[in-house]
Motif scaffolding. Structure first.
Motif, mmCIF file in Angstrom:
data_model
loop_
_atom_site.group_PDB
_atom_site.id
_atom_site.type_symbol
_atom_site.label_atom_id
_atom_site.label_comp_id
_atom_site.label_asym_id
_atom_site.label_seq_id
_atom_site.Cartn_x
_atom_site.Cartn_y
_atom_site.Cartn_z
ATOM 1 N N ASN A 1 12.778 9.267 -7.206
ATOM 2 C CA ASN A 1 13.494 10.503 -7.508
ATOM 3 C C ASN A 1 14.390 10.926 -6.342
ATOM 4 O OD1 ASN A 1 13.783 13.631 -7.648
ATOM 5 N ND2 ASN A 1 13.051 13.042 -9.684
ATOM 6 N N LYS A 2 15.590 11.372 -6.654
ATOM 7 C CA LYS A 2 16.578 11.716 -5.629
ATOM 8 C C LYS A 2 16.160 12.917 -4.779
ATOM 9 C CE LYS A 2 19.297 14.725 -8.679
ATOM 10 N NZ LYS A 2 20.641 14.959 -9.268
ATOM 11 N N HIS A 3 15.310 13.781 -5.328
ATOM 12 C CA HIS A 3 14.892 14.966 -4.578
ATOM 13 C C HIS A 3 13.829 14.658 -3.528
ATOM 14 C CE1 HIS A 3 17.332 17.505 -6.995
ATOM 15 N NE2 HIS A 3 16.590 17.429 -8.088
ATOM 16 N N ILE A 4 13.166 13.544 -3.637
ATOM 17 C CA ILE A 4 12.100 13.187 -2.695
ATOM 18 C C ILE A 4 12.732 12.620 -1.436
ATOM 19 C CG2 ILE A 4 10.062 11.773 -2.283
ATOM 20 C CD1 ILE A 4 9.623 13.974 -4.340
ATOM 21 N N ARG A 5 12.540 13.305 -0.322
ATOM 22 C CA ARG A 5 13.182 12.908 0.932
ATOM 23 C C ARG A 5 12.229 12.213 1.899
ATOM 24 N NH1 ARG A 5 17.949 15.716 1.442
ATOM 25 N NH2 ARG A 5 18.410 14.103 2.981
ATOM 26 N N LEU A 6 10.934 12.333 1.631
ATOM 27 C CA LEU A 6 9.921 11.735 2.507
ATOM 28 C C LEU A 6 8.712 11.361 1.666
ATOM 29 C CD1 LEU A 6 8.716 11.141 5.385
ATOM 30 C CD2 LEU A 6 7.906 13.515 5.381
ATOM 31 N N LEU A 7 8.123 10.199 1.951
ATOM 32 C CA LEU A 7 6.912 9.749 1.277
ATOM 33 C C LEU A 7 5.776 9.695 2.285
ATOM 34 C CD1 LEU A 7 8.491 6.860 -0.817
ATOM 35 C CD2 LEU A 7 7.597 9.008 -1.735
ATOM 36 N N VAL A 8 4.621 10.215 1.891
ATOM 37 C CA VAL A 8 3.444 10.203 2.756
ATOM 38 C C VAL A 8 2.274 9.642 1.963
ATOM 39 C CG1 VAL A 8 1.856 11.573 4.139
ATOM 40 C CG2 VAL A 8 4.282 12.203 4.051
ATOM 41 N N GLY A 9 1.670 8.586 2.470
ATOM 42 C CA GLY A 9 0.558 7.971 1.764
ATOM 43 C C GLY A 9 -0.669 7.851 2.641
ATOM 44 N N THR A 10 -1.822 8.218 2.081
ATOM 45 C CA THR A 10 -3.096 8.100 2.789
ATOM 46 C C THR A 10 -3.991 7.184 1.965
ATOM 47 O OG1 THR A 10 -2.832 10.395 3.523
ATOM 48 C CG2 THR A 10 -4.988 9.372 3.848
ATOM 49 N N GLY A 11 -4.299 6.001 2.499
ATOM 50 C CA GLY A 11 -5.108 5.064 1.733
ATOM 51 C C GLY A 11 -5.115 3.680 2.339
ATOM 52 N N GLY A 12 -5.200 2.677 1.493
ATOM 53 C CA GLY A 12 -5.324 1.297 1.943
ATOM 54 C C GLY A 12 -4.001 0.671 2.353
ATOM 55 N N PRO A 13 -4.063 -0.524 2.967
ATOM 56 C CA PRO A 13 -2.860 -1.186 3.472
ATOM 57 C C PRO A 13 -1.857 -1.573 2.389
ATOM 58 C CG PRO A 13 -4.773 -2.633 3.628
ATOM 59 C CD PRO A 13 -5.284 -1.276 3.284
ATOM 60 N N GLN A 14 -2.336 -1.901 1.193
ATOM 61 C CA GLN A 14 -1.417 -2.279 0.118
ATOM 62 C C GLN A 14 -0.572 -1.089 -0.326
ATOM 63 O OE1 GLN A 14 -0.936 -5.461 -0.660
ATOM 64 N NE2 GLN A 14 -2.493 -5.867 0.901
ATOM 65 N N MET A 15 -1.190 0.102 -0.376
ATOM 66 C CA MET A 15 -0.451 1.307 -0.722
ATOM 67 C C MET A 15 0.619 1.586 0.313
ATOM 68 S SD MET A 15 -0.082 4.715 0.200
ATOM 69 C CE MET A 15 -1.563 5.012 1.133
ATOM 70 N N VAL A 16 0.262 1.477 1.592
ATOM 71 C CA VAL A 16 1.228 1.714 2.669
ATOM 72 C C VAL A 16 2.378 0.717 2.574
ATOM 73 C CG1 VAL A 16 1.573 1.725 5.160
ATOM 74 C CG2 VAL A 16 -0.510 2.706 4.201
ATOM 75 N N LYS A 17 2.055 -0.525 2.321
ATOM 76 C CA LYS A 17 3.072 -1.566 2.209
ATOM 77 C C LYS A 17 4.050 -1.268 1.079
ATOM 78 C CE LYS A 17 3.488 -6.612 1.934
ATOM 79 N NZ LYS A 17 2.722 -7.891 1.772
ATOM 80 N N SER A 18 3.530 -0.776 -0.051
ATOM 81 C CA SER A 18 4.400 -0.468 -1.188
ATOM 82 C C SER A 18 5.325 0.700 -0.882
ATOM 83 C CB SER A 18 3.553 -0.156 -2.429
ATOM 84 O OG SER A 18 2.799 1.026 -2.249
ATOM 85 N N LEU A 19 4.843 1.696 -0.127
ATOM 86 C CA LEU A 19 5.693 2.831 0.241
ATOM 87 C C LEU A 19 6.834 2.388 1.152
ATOM 88 C CD1 LEU A 19 3.304 5.853 0.923
ATOM 89 C CD2 LEU A 19 4.578 5.308 -1.144
ATOM 90 N N LEU A 20 6.511 1.491 2.068
ATOM 91 C CA LEU A 20 7.528 1.042 3.013
ATOM 92 C C LEU A 20 8.625 0.239 2.327
ATOM 93 C CD1 LEU A 20 5.243 0.022 6.022
ATOM 94 C CD2 LEU A 20 6.656 2.070 5.800
ATOM 95 N N LYS A 21 8.339 -0.296 1.153
ATOM 96 C CA LYS A 21 9.325 -1.085 0.424
ATOM 97 C C LYS A 21 10.317 -0.226 -0.358
ATOM 98 C CE LYS A 21 6.671 -5.358 -0.283
ATOM 99 N NZ LYS A 21 6.048 -6.254 -1.296
ATOM 100 N N THR A 22 10.068 1.082 -0.432
ATOM 101 C CA THR A 22 10.928 1.945 -1.232
ATOM 102 C C THR A 22 12.302 2.161 -0.611
ATOM 103 O OG1 THR A 22 10.121 3.964 -0.161
ATOM 104 C CG2 THR A 22 8.908 3.178 -2.103
ATOM 105 N N GLY A 23 12.404 1.942 0.690
ATOM 106 C CA GLY A 23 13.667 2.190 1.372
ATOM 107 C C GLY A 23 13.817 3.615 1.870
ATOM 108 N N LYS A 24 12.859 4.489 1.521
ATOM 109 C CA LYS A 24 12.893 5.864 1.998
ATOM 110 C C LYS A 24 12.010 6.000 3.230
ATOM 111 C CE LYS A 24 13.939 8.197 -2.353
ATOM 112 N NZ LYS A 24 13.557 9.275 -3.283
ATOM 113 N N LYS A 25 12.223 7.078 3.972
ATOM 114 C CA LYS A 25 11.368 7.384 5.101
ATOM 115 C C LYS A 25 9.932 7.530 4.597
ATOM 116 C CE LYS A 25 9.735 9.223 8.977
ATOM 117 N NZ LYS A 25 9.456 8.466 10.187
ATOM 118 N N ALA A 26 9.014 6.775 5.196
ATOM 119 C CA ALA A 26 7.618 6.802 4.747
ATOM 120 C C ALA A 26 6.671 6.932 5.930
ATOM 121 C CB ALA A 26 7.295 5.536 3.953
ATOM 122 N N ILE A 27 5.643 7.727 5.741
ATOM 123 C CA ILE A 27 4.564 7.871 6.713
ATOM 124 C C ILE A 27 3.313 7.300 6.067
ATOM 125 C CG2 ILE A 27 3.110 9.493 7.981
ATOM 126 C CD1 ILE A 27 5.538 11.365 8.127
#
Length: 499
Positions: free
Chosen positions: A230-256
C-alpha cells in the motif's frame, strides 16, 4: 532589504528559541485532568469514532492514514503524551483480564508472567520524552534536529508476545507522530482485536483521533502483502522469525526486523553460583521461555559445573536423565524431512521444534513421559554442544547444559549457538577480561553480566523496555525514536541575510 544582525541579536533569537522549548516542556509536564483534555480537543476530531478493527485491510490503512494527518496537524507533543497516558491507564486497569484471555487463546506461557510482562510494557515503554531535539549554535547560525514521523507504519506481531507488542509498538509509534496498522498473528487475533479496541476507546475518550492504531480482523499472509504494497505505508516493522524478517526486507520499503534469538549463557569459575542459578531460572522460566531474550543454553566451565547444577536443583529445577531426554525429544522436536530452514537461523537443521509444545509448562512435559507429582518450572539436561536443544531456539522450559574446559571454548561454542542473530547473550562472571572477551565476540544487541536476561529489557534492570529487538536490521532496542526520521533545520550565515 537586508537585515543586519549582530552577535547580540543572534543571541536574542537563540534565547527566544530556548524559552519556547522550555515553555513546551513545562506545558508537557503540567498535570491536566482527562476531562479537561477531552473538552479542549473534541473539536479537533473529524473522523467518526470506531474501534480500530476492520474487515477490509485497505480500509484499516486508509483510516490510519487519515488519522495520521489529523494527529500531526491538530495535536501537539503534549497532546500526544496525554493520550498515551490515557492508554497506559486503560491497559493497566485491564492487565489481569488480558493475561487470562491471551493465555486462553494462545495456550502458551503462564498467567503470572503474562501479568508481569504486560505491566512492564505499560510502565516502561517510553513515550514522547525520548524524542529529544538536538541543537547546534555558533558564529554561523543555528541548527536543530527534530524527530519526525514516517507516517503510517505496517507492523507484524508474534504469537509469543501479541498484546504486549501491540502496546509497546503502539505507544512508541504514535509517540513519534505515526499511526500503525497491525497484522497480528492469527492465533492471537481475538485478544489482539480486544486490545486494539481498548486502545481506541482510551484514545478517543482522551480527546484523541480515532484509528491511531488499527488492525485487520482476519490477518493472513495476503493481508501482510497488501499492507506492504500500500502506498500509504512508509515503514514496515516485523517482530518474529527470520523468514518473516527476510520477506519484509524484500518489499523494497524501509523495514525494521526483530528476528529470533538463541541466547547463550556462560558461567565461569569466578561467578556467584547461587545468584547465577537464581537469575538463570528467573529468565529461562519467564512465561515458559517464550521471550526471545531468555536463556536458551548454558556453557559452564567444568570446574564449577557440578556446583552450578547443585544450585539450579536447589532453586527447584529438575534434571532429566539421558533416557528421559531421548523421550522428551520424541515429541518436542520433529525431524526436518522437507529440509526447510527452521529454528532461529536461516540454516537447514535435522530437527524442528514441535509447535504444539512451545511455551508449555515443564510439568506437562514431565507428565507426557510419565513423571507425575513433580512441581518445577524448568527442566535441565546435560548434552553436547551439537545437540538440537542447544542449536534450536526451542521456546520451552528446557535448558541444556554444556560443560567446557576453558573460557575460550565457552566463547567459541556460545557464538556458534547464537548463530549470528546478534540478539542477546548473558554471562555470569566477576572476571572483567572474560566479560569483555565474550561481549566483543558475541556482539549482541543485549548483553547482560551477572543478571537475568530480563534485566536487558528493564525488568529488575535499568533502562526502558521493548518487545521489538531489531538485531537483523541494526536498530537494536527499539523505541519511539526508532520510528522517526531526522529533520535538520538550518538558520545559516549567522542570520545575516534574512530578508
Amino acid at each position: 532589504m537586508t537585515l543586519q544582525l549582530n552577535e547580540q541579536d543572534i543571541q536574542t533569537i537563540v534565547n527566544a528559541v530556548l524559552k519556547n522549548v522550555e515553555s513546551a516542556i513545562s506545558e508537557k509536564n503540567k498535570p491536566i485532568k482527562m476531562t479537561q483534555l477531552s473538552q479542549a480537543t473534541t473539536q479537533k476530531q473529524t473522523i467518526s469514532s470506531v474501534d480500530g478493527v476492520f474487515d477490509d485491510v485497505e480500509e484499516a490503512i486508509e483510516q490510519a492514514h487519515l488519522a495520521q494527518k489529523q494527529w500531526m496537524k491538530s495535536y501537539s507533543i503534549a497532546d500526544r503524551e496525554r493520550v498515551i497516558s490515557a492508554i497506559r491507564e486503560a491497559v493497566k486497569a485491564n492487565v489481569h483480564d488480558f493475561a487470562q484471555k491471551v493465555l486462553a487463546e494462545t495456550k502458551i506461557g503462564n498467567y503470572e508472567d503474562k501479568v508481569a510482562k504486560l505491566t512492564l510494557t505499560v510502565e516502561k515503554t517510553p513515550g514522547t520524552e525520548i524524542l529529544q531535539t538536538e541543537t547546534f549554535t555558533g558564529d554561523h547560525g543555528l541548527t536543530y534536529v527534530e524527530q519526525t514521523p514516517y507516517g503510517v507504519i505496517g507492523a507484524i506481531t508474534p504469537v509469543t508476545n501479541p498484546i504486549d507488542t501491540i502496546v509497546n509498538n503502539g505507544i512508541g509509534m504514535i509517540a513519534g507522530g505515526n499511526t500503525v496498522v497491525f497484522n497480528v498473528h492469527p492465533s492471537s487475533k481475538h485478544v489482539s482485536a480486544e486490545m486494539v479496541q481498548l486502545i481506541n476507546r482510551a484514545t478517543t475518550q482522551a480527546g484523541g483521533p480515532a484509528n491511531l492504531i488499527t488492525m485487520v480482523k482476519e490477518p493472513t499472509i495476503e493481508t501482510v502483502q497488501q499492507i506492504a504494497a500500500n502506498k500509504h505505508i512508509r515503514l514496515l516493522v516485523g517482530t518474529g522469525g527470520p523468514q518473516m524478517v527476510k520477506s519484509l526486507l524484500k518489499t523494497g520499503k524501509k523495514a525494521i526486523g526483530a528476528g529470533a534469538g538463541n541466547p547463550p549463557v556462560i558461567v565461569d569459575e569466578t561467578a556467584d553460583l547461587k545468584q547465577a542459578a537464581k537469575d538463570i531460572i528467573t529468565g529461562a522460566t519467564f512465561d515458559n521461555n517464550l521471550l526471545c531474550i531468555a536463556e536458551k543454553e548454558i556453557f559452564v566451565l567444568d570446574s564449577v559445573a557440578d556446583d552450578l547444577i547443585f544450585e539450579l536443583l536447589a532453586e527447584g529445577a529438575y534434571m532429566l536423565d539421558n533416557k528421559q531426554v531421548d523421550r522428551v525429544m520424541q515429541f518436542t522436536l520433529k525431524e526436518n524431512k522437507t529440509g526447510i530452514p527452521g529454528g532461529c537461523s536461516y540454516m537447514t537443521r535435522d530437527y524442528l521444534v514441535a509447535k504444539e509444545w512451545v511455551g508449555k509448562d515443564a510439568t506437562k512435559i514431565l507428565a507426557e513421559i510419565g513423571v507425575q507429582n513433580i512441581q518445577t518450572k524448568l527442566l535441565l539436561c546435560e548434552v553436547e554442544a551439537e545437540h538440537p536443544y542447544v542449536q534450536l531456539e526451542q521456546l520451552m522450559p528446557i535448558l541444556p547444559i554444556v560443560r567446557v574446559k576453558s573460557m575460550e571454548e565457552a566463547i567459541e561454542k556460545a557464538v556458534d549457538a547464537e548463530h549470528g542473530n546478534r540478539h542477546t547473550a548473558i554471562i555470569h562472571s566477576n572476571n572483567i577480561k572474560n566479560v569483555t572477551a565474550f561481549a566483543r565476540a558475541i556482539d549482541t544487541t543485549i548483553f547482560v553480566n551477572n543478571g537475568s536476561s530480563l534485566a536487558g529489557v528493564g525488568y529488575f534492570g535499568e533502562g526502558f523496555t521493548t518487545m521489538t529487538i531489531a538485531g537483523p536490521t541494526g536498530e537494536g532496542v527499539t523505541s519511539a525514536r526508532t520510528f522517526t526520521r531526522q529533520r535538520r533545520t538550518v538558520i545559516a550565515n549567522g542570520g545575516l541575510n534574512i530578508k
